[in-house]
Design a protein around this motif. Structure first.
Motif, short mmCIF file in Angstrom:
data_model
loop_
_atom_site.label_atom_id
_atom_site.label_comp_id
_atom_site.label_asym_id
_atom_site.label_seq_id
_atom_site.Cartn_x
_atom_site.Cartn_y
_atom_site.Cartn_z
N ALA A 257 34.98 -24.73 48.00
CA ALA A 257 33.84 -24.95 48.52
C ALA A 257 32.94 -25.42 47.46
O ALA A 257 32.38 -26.29 47.26
CB ALA A 257 33.03 -23.80 49.40
N ILE B 116 33.91 -28.68 45.95
CA ILE B 116 33.46 -29.70 46.69
C ILE B 116 32.09 -30.13 46.50
O ILE B 116 31.53 -31.23 46.12
CB ILE B 116 33.42 -29.59 48.18
CG1 ILE B 116 35.13 -29.59 48.55
CG2 ILE B 116 32.89 -30.56 49.14
CD1 ILE B 116 35.27 -29.01 49.97
N ILE B 117 31.05 -29.11 46.16
CA ILE B 117 29.77 -29.11 46.10
C ILE B 117 29.52 -29.70 44.66
O ILE B 117 28.83 -30.51 44.75
CB ILE B 117 29.12 -27.80 46.12
CG1 ILE B 117 29.08 -27.63 47.78
CG2 ILE B 117 27.59 -27.79 45.83
CD1 ILE B 117 28.29 -26.05 48.10
N THR C 10 31.19 -31.80 42.98
CA THR C 10 31.43 -33.23 42.74
C THR C 10 30.18 -33.97 42.93
O THR C 10 29.87 -35.19 42.49
CB THR C 10 32.42 -33.82 43.93
OG1 THR C 10 32.06 -33.58 45.26
CG2 THR C 10 33.85 -33.24 43.68
N GLY C 11 29.20 -33.46 43.95
CA GLY C 11 28.06 -33.86 43.95
C GLY C 11 26.97 -34.25 42.93
O GLY C 11 26.13 -34.94 42.79
N LEU C 12 27.31 -33.50 41.89
CA LEU C 12 26.44 -33.59 40.57
C LEU C 12 26.70 -34.97 39.82
O LEU C 12 26.11 -35.32 39.27
CB LEU C 12 26.91 -32.35 39.57
CG LEU C 12 26.46 -31.30 39.87
CD1 LEU C 12 27.00 -30.29 38.71
CD2 LEU C 12 24.98 -31.12 39.72
N MET C 13 28.30 -35.29 40.12
CA MET C 13 28.43 -36.60 39.30
C MET C 13 28.38 -37.71 40.26
O MET C 13 27.61 -38.99 39.99
CB MET C 13 29.82 -36.55 39.00
CG MET C 13 29.88 -35.60 37.66
SD MET C 13 31.20 -36.22 36.64
CE MET C 13 31.07 -35.06 35.27
N ILE C 14 28.96 -37.78 41.42
CA ILE C 14 29.28 -38.96 42.40
C ILE C 14 27.77 -39.16 43.07
O ILE C 14 27.25 -38.21 43.63
CB ILE C 14 30.26 -38.41 43.36
CG1 ILE C 14 31.50 -37.95 42.86
CG2 ILE C 14 30.35 -39.61 44.42
CD1 ILE C 14 32.34 -39.20 42.16
N ALA D 205 20.49 -32.19 51.12
CA ALA D 205 21.97 -32.45 50.57
C ALA D 205 22.32 -33.00 49.07
O ALA D 205 23.15 -32.75 48.19
CB ALA D 205 22.58 -33.43 51.57
N THR E 17 21.39 -30.29 46.75
CA THR E 17 22.20 -28.83 46.92
C THR E 17 22.90 -28.73 45.63
O THR E 17 23.11 -27.42 45.03
CB THR E 17 22.99 -29.05 48.07
OG1 THR E 17 21.96 -29.00 49.31
CG2 THR E 17 23.86 -27.93 48.23
N PRO E 18 23.65 -29.64 45.06
CA PRO E 18 24.81 -29.24 43.80
C PRO E 18 23.86 -28.68 42.87
O PRO E 18 24.31 -27.59 42.52
CB PRO E 18 25.60 -30.58 43.67
CG PRO E 18 25.33 -31.32 44.80
CD PRO E 18 24.19 -30.82 45.58
N ILE F 191 22.24 -25.10 43.77
CA ILE F 191 23.35 -23.87 43.57
C ILE F 191 23.81 -23.77 42.27
O ILE F 191 23.91 -22.57 41.84
CB ILE F 191 24.56 -24.37 44.54
CG1 ILE F 191 24.04 -24.50 46.18
CG2 ILE F 191 25.64 -23.49 44.45
CD1 ILE F 191 25.33 -24.70 47.05
#
Lengths: 285, 277
Positions: free
Chosen positions: B109, B112-113, B115-119, B148, B151-152, B155
């Motif tokens: 988890a 996955i989360i 990856t949202g920092l970059m993508i 959404a 979130t990265p 967190i």
């Protein structure tokens, strides 16, 4: 003590649900939709036509090149300039609190607002920048109207705005360096530049890496400043991936737009991830 | 020696302030001065003081497009407050468990989360998902998008701060008979206060200043946010710089106030947030 019981998985569920539905699922769908001609009502499969089109069409291909120029130049310039600003702001000058606040402020102004103000300042005939240059006898160019320099003008403004956060990161890094290193260097007879070279630079490595990664990724994704200042123009001179994604969407070519989005993911994956790995490995040494 | 050093720092101060003035203060002054000029005078884009102060520019900006800016202000506030409130609550819980538990599913988890920092977001498929859920062009939908996308980072901040909280507290509370959620609500969440204030400031500033996402996910006149309104005015006011700058100023004022109140906290928070990355 049963860890699974206290730290119940249910704590993750709200965040994971929102993140999965609004981010992960669209991400996966984009891989599929980039292979189709589609709108919100339906789709026709078309293979990799969208990607072929992207690389054949000059007006689309330029986006990849511009994105790379933009990301490399903004992150490089921010790194170098903010390093020296932070060095200056951690020296023993008196007005440092005031100056830090001033440098920090652009961070809070929205990018669109910055774009509006700088578009006016860069006006070819009336703009303050060219008036200033005129006073010292230089005929300033048409910063945003000349296709050869427009991209670099926007990059300059991006650097202006991004300096603040980079400087803040560096200041934090410099302040966490133990003073005794400098004292030792001084006893060994190091001059100012030697101290910077052999104490500050190696010990502020992790801040340096943060600045590089943050601004590089920011550069690859940037959209709002370009959109507010030039809208991708003149012609396609300042189009980057993100602005092409928007333009194709606005024009109704959803497949092409999604393909552009996927190309952005790939660019970031093949550039930013290895870059971060490499930087971290150097940090450990 | 001492004297020489004094002179050198003074020169440093003066040079520094001058550079600050030219590079950072002049653009701001330029905007303020011109927002107070009469139309024709403002269009000269000069730095001279206005011959007459036109406070009515601000009134005019408010009246444009049927008081659209007030709707935009309301939308921006609801969006910012709503998204930040959800982010704090959800991300604090997630960051807490992610930091404490290191087993496989939680690690996955986390990956996955992060990856949202970059993508970046996949924009059109997101709209498609929102349409399927019937939340496209709605405020709840827009809030969820912002949640959404932030979130990265949020967190990450909470996860980083959790490592400074001793684990014994939770164990004691658990032995005393607290349920897992009570442990979180009564012991952990209050202890997270410093990082919560950082999160609130950072997320609020970025969401309030966000232009791209409302442009895609929240279109329509009645849905405009402050930043989108400004963008629309760029076209409409292209020959009235006084009004354009007045609008920029109005948009910047909320952030200016936050800046004056929380100046140091913001800087500390930025540092904490970015360095831990």
């Amino acid at each position: 003590m049963d860890k699974k019981k206290i730290y119940s998985k249910w704590f993750l569920v709200p965040s994971m649900t929102v993140f999965t539905v609004m981010f992960v699922i669209p991400l996966i769908l984009s891989l599929f939709f980039s292979l189709t001609v589609w709108n919100f009502d339906g789709f026709t499969f078309c293979g990799i036509d969208n990607f072929i089109m992207f690389f054949e069409e000059q007006s689309l291909r330029i986006g990849i090149k511009n994105t790379l120029i933009y990301a490399v130049l903004t992150s490089g310039l921010k790194l170098i300039i903010s390093f020296f600003i932070a060095l200056f702001l951690t020296s023993n000058i008196r007005t440092k609190t005031l100056q830090r606040s001033i440098v920090f402020f652009p961070n809070l102004v929205s990018t669109v607002a910055v774009g509006v103000v700088f578009t006016a300042l860069m006006h070819p005939s009336k703009g303050l920048i060219n008036k200033g240059l005129e006073m010292i006898g230089i005929a300033g160019p048409d910063w945003l109207g000349n296709p050869d320099i427009a991209l670099f003008s926007v990059i300059a403004v991006d650097v202006w705005k991004g300096l603040s956060i980079a400087t803040v990161i560096f200041i934090a890094g410099f302040m966490s360096i133990d003073k005794t290193y400098y004292e030792a260097a001084m006893i060994d007879g190091a001059n100012f530049w030697q101290k910077v070279r052999y104490v500050t630079v190696p010990l502020a490595r992790s801040s340096m890496n943060s600045v590089i990664i943050l601004s590089f990724i920011g550069g690859l994704r940037s959209f709002d400043l370009i959109w507010a200042m030039t809208g991708g123009g003149p012609g396609f001179a300042t189009d980057v991936m993100a602005s092409i994604v928007y333009k194709q969407y606005a024009a109704g070519y959803y497949g092409l737009s999604t393909a552009g989005n996927v190309i952005m993911f790939v660019l970031i994956a093949i550039l930013a991830f290895p870059l971060q790995k490499w930087l971290l490995s150097k940090e450990v040494e | 020696m001492q004297k020489k050093r004094n002179i050198r720092t003074w020169i440093g101060d003066i040079v520094g302030l001058l550079v600050c003035f030219f590079i950072f203060v002049i653009p701001f002054l330029f905007m303020v001065i011109n927002s107070l000029k009469e139309r024709r005078e403002a269009n000269k884009l000069s730095l001279s003081l206005p011959t007459k102060f036109e406070w009515s520019n601000f009134v005019e900006v408010f009246q444009t497009n049927d008081y659209q800016i007030l709707t935009a202000f309301k939308n921006s506030i609801i969006l910012t407050v709503g998204a930040v409130a959800i982010l704090v609550f959800f991300s604090a819980m997630a960051g807490y468990v992610i930091q404490r538990r290191k087993d496989r599913p939680v690690k996955i988890a986390n990956t996955i989360i992060m990856t949202g920092l970059m993508i970046p977001a996949a924009i059109l498929p997101t709209i498609w998902v929102m349409q399927t859920l019937h939340i496209y062009k709605t405020m709840p939908g827009m809030i969820l998008v912002e949640v959404a996308l932030h979130t990265p980072f949020t967190i990450m901040l909470y996860r980083g701060f959790m490592s400074t909280i001793p684990i014994e507290l939770e164990e004691a509370a658990y032995i005393d008979g607290c349920t897992p959620f009570q442990v979180f609500r009564m012991i952990i969440f209050p202890l997270l206060k410093p990082v919560t204030s950082t999160v609130i400031i950072l997320d609020a500033v970025t969401i309030f200043n966000d232009f791209t996402n409302p442009l895609y996910f929240f279109p329509g006149n009645e849905n405009a946010t402050m930043q989108v309104t400004l963008y629309n005015y760029m076209g409409q006011f292209s020959s009235a710089y006084n009004l354009l700058f007045a609008d920029v100023l109005i948009i910047t004022i909320p952030m200016l106030i936050i800046f004056l109140i929380f100046n140091n906290k913001i800087v500390d928070g930025m540092v904490a947030g970015s360095v831990k990355g």
